[in-house]
Structure formats: structure tokens, C-alpha cells
Scaffold this motif. Structure first.
Motif, PDB file in Angstrom:
ATOM      1  N   SER A 124      59.148 -84.816 -21.543  1.00 31.06           N
ATOM      2  CA  SER A 124      59.996 -84.669 -20.358  1.00 31.06           C
ATOM      3  C   SER A 124      59.258 -83.977 -19.218  1.00 31.06           C
ATOM      4  N   LEU A 125      58.210 -83.234 -19.561  1.00 23.76           N
ATOM      5  CA  LEU A 125      57.419 -82.524 -18.560  1.00 23.76           C
ATOM      6  C   LEU A 125      56.176 -83.300 -18.135  1.00 23.76           C
ATOM      7  N   GLY A 126      55.999 -84.525 -18.667  1.00 23.83           N
ATOM      8  CA  GLY A 126      54.914 -85.381 -18.202  1.00 23.83           C
ATOM      9  C   GLY A 126      53.769 -85.596 -19.153  1.00 23.83           C
ATOM     10  N   ALA A 127      53.932 -85.256 -20.442  1.00 24.59           N
ATOM     11  CA  ALA A 127      52.821 -85.372 -21.398  1.00 24.59           C
ATOM     12  C   ALA A 127      52.337 -86.808 -21.556  1.00 24.59           C
ATOM     13  N   GLU A 128      53.247 -87.775 -21.490  1.00 30.55           N
ATOM     14  CA  GLU A 128      52.843 -89.177 -21.663  1.00 30.55           C
ATOM     15  C   GLU A 128      51.913 -89.619 -20.534  1.00 30.55           C
ATOM     16  N   VAL A 166      47.103 -79.375 -23.240  1.00 32.08           N
ATOM     17  CA  VAL A 166      45.997 -80.184 -23.742  1.00 32.08           C
ATOM     18  C   VAL A 166      45.044 -79.265 -24.492  1.00 32.08           C
ATOM     19  N   GLU A 167      44.696 -79.647 -25.711  1.00 33.71           N
ATOM     20  CA  GLU A 167      43.719 -78.882 -26.491  1.00 33.71           C
ATOM     21  C   GLU A 167      42.534 -79.774 -26.832  1.00 33.71           C
ATOM     22  N   VAL A 168      41.362 -79.184 -26.842  1.00 36.30           N
ATOM     23  CA  VAL A 168      40.154 -79.902 -27.215  1.00 36.30           C
ATOM     24  C   VAL A 168      39.506 -79.198 -28.395  1.00 36.30           C
ATOM     25  N   GLU A 169      39.032 -79.976 -29.354  1.00 34.43           N
ATOM     26  CA  GLU A 169      38.376 -79.427 -30.542  1.00 34.43           C
ATOM     27  C   GLU A 169      36.902 -79.227 -30.236  1.00 34.43           C
ATOM     28  N   THR A 170      36.452 -77.961 -30.323  1.00 34.01           N
ATOM     29  CA  THR A 170      35.051 -77.639 -30.062  1.00 34.01           C
ATOM     30  C   THR A 170      34.441 -76.981 -31.306  1.00 34.01           C
ATOM     31  N   VAL A 227      49.241 -78.949 -17.767  1.00 35.51           N
ATOM     32  CA  VAL A 227      48.386 -79.978 -17.170  1.00 35.51           C
ATOM     33  C   VAL A 227      49.240 -81.108 -16.606  1.00 35.51           C
ATOM     34  N   GLN A 228      48.958 -81.510 -15.395  1.00 40.41           N
ATOM     35  CA  GLN A 228      49.589 -82.673 -14.777  1.00 40.41           C
ATOM     36  C   GLN A 228      48.544 -83.780 -14.594  1.00 40.41           C
ATOM     37  N   PRO A 229      48.975 -85.029 -14.432  1.00 42.28           N
ATOM     38  CA  PRO A 229      47.997 -86.125 -14.312  1.00 42.28           C
ATOM     39  C   PRO A 229      46.941 -85.872 -13.242  1.00 42.28           C
ATOM     40  N   GLU A 230      47.335 -85.249 -12.117  1.00 44.47           N
ATOM     41  CA  GLU A 230      46.383 -85.010 -11.030  1.00 44.47           C
ATOM     42  C   GLU A 230      45.332 -83.956 -11.386  1.00 44.47           C
ATOM     43  N   ASP A 231      45.551 -83.226 -12.504  1.00 42.76           N
ATOM     44  CA  ASP A 231      44.572 -82.211 -12.931  1.00 42.76           C
ATOM     45  C   ASP A 231      43.463 -82.794 -13.799  1.00 42.76           C
ATOM     46  N   VAL A 232      43.656 -83.998 -14.296  1.00 40.96           N
ATOM     47  CA  VAL A 232      42.744 -84.551 -15.299  1.00 40.96           C
ATOM     48  C   VAL A 232      41.311 -84.677 -14.779  1.00 40.96           C
ATOM     49  N   LEU A 264      43.173 -73.820 -15.332  1.00 42.75           N
ATOM     50  CA  LEU A 264      44.213 -74.019 -16.344  1.00 42.75           C
ATOM     51  C   LEU A 264      43.750 -73.612 -17.748  1.00 42.75           C
ATOM     52  N   TYR A 265      42.564 -73.024 -17.831  1.00 47.46           N
ATOM     53  CA  TYR A 265      41.996 -72.624 -19.126  1.00 47.46           C
ATOM     54  C   TYR A 265      42.837 -71.521 -19.766  1.00 47.46           C
ATOM     55  N   LEU A 266      43.179 -71.700 -21.058  1.00 49.95           N
ATOM     56  CA  LEU A 266      43.955 -70.714 -21.810  1.00 49.95           C
ATOM     57  C   LEU A 266      43.192 -70.144 -22.994  1.00 49.95           C
TER      58      LEU A 266
END
Length: 512
Positions: free
Chosen positions: A14-18, A50-54, A64-69, A85-87
Motif C-alpha cells: 500500500s506504500l508502494g513496494a510493488e 529495501v535490504e541488500v545481502e552483503t 524507498v520510493q521509485p524515484e529513489d532507485v 536512506l541508509y539504515l
């Protein structure tokens, strides 16, 4: 391969994840990248997350919004590098690491519909142990854990299971009450969308414990994403021998289906649910007999809430004593607490019983979203009491809440700041009962209608003292005379508003 995680949870969607997932897919096309749609971590103010495996672990960014990608990728998202946006590691953040994640241990970490992922994160260990035990020994573990019904009634789960175990019958049933209808609650939905296998495993263990071979998940009709996830997980469980005939070569049988609910709040009451599941109108049954003796299709039936059943695998995996070590008094284990309404950091926090409302509202929730003082919170859904600031130090404990005329219920907390009229909220409670009553008993059906009228007269300054006394009498009749909690608990929000916030009704600050 680099793996990215983006939630498929309804709130995140609902917040735009798709859109975020699609944009990432588009920008990374042709690269060695896998996008996994996991459950939500429950920190909804950071969704879409959004999480990334490092090499150093998973690194999070959000919201994260689409314009941030594009800027995220340019800054080194795939390597977990810095960005506005780093957490960092989400599990190291104070509002996450201070939780006690037992039931929600995998939610937000795994691919919800991947059986391999579930097994890699301790899935089905509880079932493996249960298959090696006698039914009475499974029930004993559940009893020793101190688990009580997480749907709101808080009835000891082990006692209910033991009753069904000892009820003679050729056919028994396990029914999961997934008709989550309380305002401000979403823990059931999050489990079904974010870790459906844990519910399937819990129901299978329940079947082994009492000799039931058929189970049904009565799912709220408004949960389409949960239905998809459950059916995908059930299909995988059947395909790999975790459901059906001869489970894991044990000779034991358990079948499971999802059934859509009727869209009625009262069908969250167990007997009304059973009527609906049988294809009838959702009317409350007289008790006794209890569903544990005469339940679905007249057979002995376990009816448990989603969180109750989803808590079973960890109990059978690590033992009843392990689970019992969390909590306080007669409230053992953990409770998934849901913060909603006027709250800065809304979401789900799983914590052991004993944490106070004040800690939840300010340490976890960050205070009101409006920045104004929190005036009242309603705990336990639309039938829960409104608690003033003077009660915020109450620990989350069934008995502590009962002692002050409140209910913990399903663990939903809806926050109101000082602009809310509690008289309006009291009227809404009665009006809600008017709309949702099944109509079978007079105190609920007629009492709620008269309740709205009486509150209106009080607010219109018509015989205020006389009508206030009448409202209290009416609430007493509903509490003592209603057939189920629909009418019996509607007075909780009404009387709590009247007692703690009399000025909103134009009354003197004196309590009955």
C-alpha cells in the motif's frame, strides 16, 4: 549473485513496494541480481524497505520510493554503501533488537512461500519432534508452556487441546480463526503473508496432538494477499510430504484448506465462525456444549487464533519450559503488539509480557504522529477500554489489565492525541455494535441501538444526569446478559470513556 529483499506485505504494498520492486527490476535488468519478496520487518514507518545481502550481512534502506532507485544504485546500494536512506543492519536498530522474536522469528527474513527457505531457518523442527511424541505428550508441552489464546479470550491453550484429545469421536477438526477484524490489528495477516508455513506447521502439530485429520483456515475475506501466500505454501507442503497422508513417512494424516470468511465481525467469535464454516448464517451458538466437545459439524474441534497456532512450532522445537521463561505471572511467552492510529512509529513489535504501555508508546512508538500529547489508547480492538495517561504504566499482562477493567485482547493498540473526543468514540462503540451484532440476543441487538440514542441525548444536554445513569444501567445489562463478547464487551469502551473522560460528555469529573 546479489540478493535484494523487498516486502510483499500488504502494508508495504500500500506504500508502494510493488512499484519499487518493478523499478529495481528494470534498472538492474541483465545483472546477476535476485529480488526476493519477503515479509515485512514490522517497522511500517520505514516501508517500503529495501535490504541488500552483503558480506557483512543485510543492509537496509528506507523508506524507498521509485524515484529513489536510481540514486541508490548510483551510491552503491548493491554493495551496502551510504545513502541518505541508509539504515544499516535493521536488527541492530533499538526498536528492533529489543524485541523478543519467537513467533515472528522468520518474518522479514525469509521468502514466505519457499519451503527450502523455511527449512533452512529451523522450520518443521517442531513437527519432527511432535511426530516422535505421543499425543498426550504434545499436549503436555503446550500446557507447560503457559500459552493462552492470543485471539483475545486468553483461555489456556493446553486445557482446550486436552479436552479435544479426550473427547471420543471418529472425526475431529482443527480450525484456525483467521478472521482478524479488530481495529488496529494486523499480526495474523503479517504471519500469513510473511511466514505461512509456521501456521501450517502449528495446525499440523495440533492435529497430531488431538487426533484430528482435517483442518480449515477461516480467512478474513479482506485478506487476498494472505490467501495467495497460504495456498502457495499449502501446495508446497503437500508436494513435499508435510501435509496429506503419511506425513514424513509417519503414517499420520492431516489435510488443510483455506476457506474465505463471510465479511462479518461477529464471525470472529468461535461459534459464529463454525456456523459460517458450515455454510450457515454466522449466528452465535449457545454454550454449552463447547466447540471442544461439539464443534464443526458436531464433532470435537480445536478453534485457535492464528498467533496461538503459529506459536506452537517454537514450543515443540525448544520445549514448553523455554517458552514459559518469557513473560510474567500467568501471561507467558510473547505477544505481537500492534501500534496503530496517531503514532509516529506504527508497526508490529513482538515482546515478552511485562512491557508497559508507556514503553510501547514512547520507546518503541516514538510518541504521537501529530506531536501532540497522547490522551488515550484503546487496547484490544473496538471492544477494548480507552485507557488514560494515568494507566500507561500498566504492564502488558492479562490479569493486570483485567484488574483495571481493561482487556489486552489481540494486542492491538490504537493511539489518540488530545484532539480526540472520547464521547464521540463511546458513541462509535455502540454504533459499531449496532452494525455488527448478529442479532440473536436482545441485550446486544436492542441494547446497542438504545445505547446510541442515550449517548445522543447526553451530548444534546437532555436530562443529562438521568440519561447518564440510564447508560450505565444499559451497559450493565449488556455485560451480564449478552450471549457473546460482541454485546458483553461493547460497554468497555463506553464506560471507560465515561469514567476517565467525563468532561467530553459535559459531566463533572466524578467516577462511578
Amino acid at each position: 549473485m546479489t540478493r535484494l529483499f523487498i516486502s510483499r506485505d500488504s502494508t508495504a504494498l500500500s506504500l508502494g513496494a510493488e512499484l519499487v520492486a518493478q523499478t529495481l527490476q528494470r534498472h538492474t535488468a541483465g545483472q546477476n541480481i535476485e529480488i526476493i519478496r519477503n515479509g515485512s520487518r514490522g517497522l511500517f514507518w520505514l516501508e517500503p524497505l529495501v535490504e541488500v545481502e552483503t558480506d557483512a550481512g543485510r543492509v537496509a534502506y528506507g523508506p524507498v520510493q521509485p524515484e529513489d532507485v536510481a540514486s541508490l544504485l548510483a551510491s552503491g546500494l548493491l554493495e551496502g554503501k551510504q545513502h541518505p536512506l541508509y539504515l544499516g543492519d535493521i536488527e541492530a536498530l533499538p526498536y528492533f533488537k529489543n524485541q523478543n522474536r519467537l513467533t515472528f522469528a522468520r518474518v522479514g527474513i525469509t521468502d514466505p512461500v519457499s519451503l527450502d527457505d523455511y527449512l533452512a531457518h529451523d522450520g518443521y523442527r517442531g513437527l519432527k519432534n511432535a511426530l516422535a511424541l505421543q499425543p498426550a505428550d504434545i499436549v503436555k508441552q503446550v500446557t507447560e508452556s503457559g500459552l493462552r489464546g492470543r485471539g483475545g479470550a486468553a483461555f489456556p491453550t493446553g486445557i482446550k487441546w486436552n479436552t479435544v484429545l479426550n473427547a471420543p469421536a471418529e472425526q475431529k477438526y482443527i480450525v484456525c480463526n483467521a478472521d482478524e477484524g479488530d481495529s488496529g490489528t494486523f499480526s495474523d495477516r503479517m504471519i500469513m503473508e510473511g511466514d505461512p508455513f509456521v501456521l501450517i506447521e502449528g495446525m499440523t502439530i495440533a492435529g497430531l496432538a488431538v487426533g484430528a485429520t482435517q483442518g480449515y483456515i477461516y480467512l478474513r475475506i479482506e485478506y487476498p494477499h494472505a490467501k495467495i501466500a497460504l495456498n502457495q505454501a499449502i501446495a508446497a507442503a503437500y508436494e513435499n510430504g508435510y501435509l496429506g497422508e503419511n506425513i514424513q513417512g509417519s503414517g499420520k494424516t492431516f489435510h488443510l484448506e483455506v476457506r474465505s470468511g463471510a465479511g462479518a465481525y461477529v464471525c470472529g467469535e468461535e461459534t459464529s465462525l463454525l456456523e459460517s464454516l458450515e455454510g450457515k448464517r454466522g449466528l452465535v451458538r449457545f454454550k454449552p456444549p463447547l466447540p471442544a466437545i461439539v464443534g464443526l459439524f458436531g464433532k470435537p474441534t480445536i478453534v485457535n487464533n492464528v498467533i496461538s497456532l503459529a506459536s506452537i512450532p517454537v514450543i515443540l522445537d525448544k520445549g514448553g519450559e523455554y517458552y514459559k521463561n518469557y513473560g510474567m505471572g500467568r501471561s507467558r511467552g510473547t505477544l505481537p503488539i500492534q501500534l496503530a492510529g496517531n503514532i509516529k512509529h506504527g508497526g508490529l513489535f513482538e515482546a515478552a509480557f511485562g512491557v508497559t504501555l508507556r514503553e510501547l508508546l514512547y520507546d518503541y512508538g516514538g510518541g504521537s504522529a501529530s506531536g501532540r500529547p497522547i490522551r488515550a489508547v484503546q487496547v484490544g480492538g473496538p471492544l477494548g477500554a480507552y485507557m488514560p495517561e494515568s494507566q500507561f504504566d500498566t504492564p502488558l499482562d492479562y490479569e493486570a489489565f483485567a484488574a483495571i477493567g481493561a482487556v489486552l485482547g489481540h494486542g492491538g493498540i490504537v493511539v489518540h492525541d488530545d484532539t480526540t473526543s472520547l464521547a464521540d468514540m463511546a458513541r462509535y462503540a455502540m454504533e459499531f455494535c449496532v452494525e455488527e451484532s448478529c442479532g440473536k440476543c436482545t441485550p446486544c441487538r436492542i441494547g446497542s441501538t438504545r445505547g446510541v440514542e442515550v449517548i445522543d441525548r447526553i451530548l444534546d444536554n437532555v436530562d443529562k444526569a438521568k440519561n447518564t445513569e440510564l447508560l450505565r444501567d444499559l451497559c450493565d445489562t449488556m455485560t451480564c446478559g449478552s450471549l457473546c463478547a460482541m454485546g458483553g464487551m461493547t460497554p468497555y469502551p463506553v464506560l471507560s470513556a465515561l469514567n476517565h473522560f467525563p468532561e467530553d460528555f459535559g459531566l463533572q469529573a466524578t467516577k462511578a
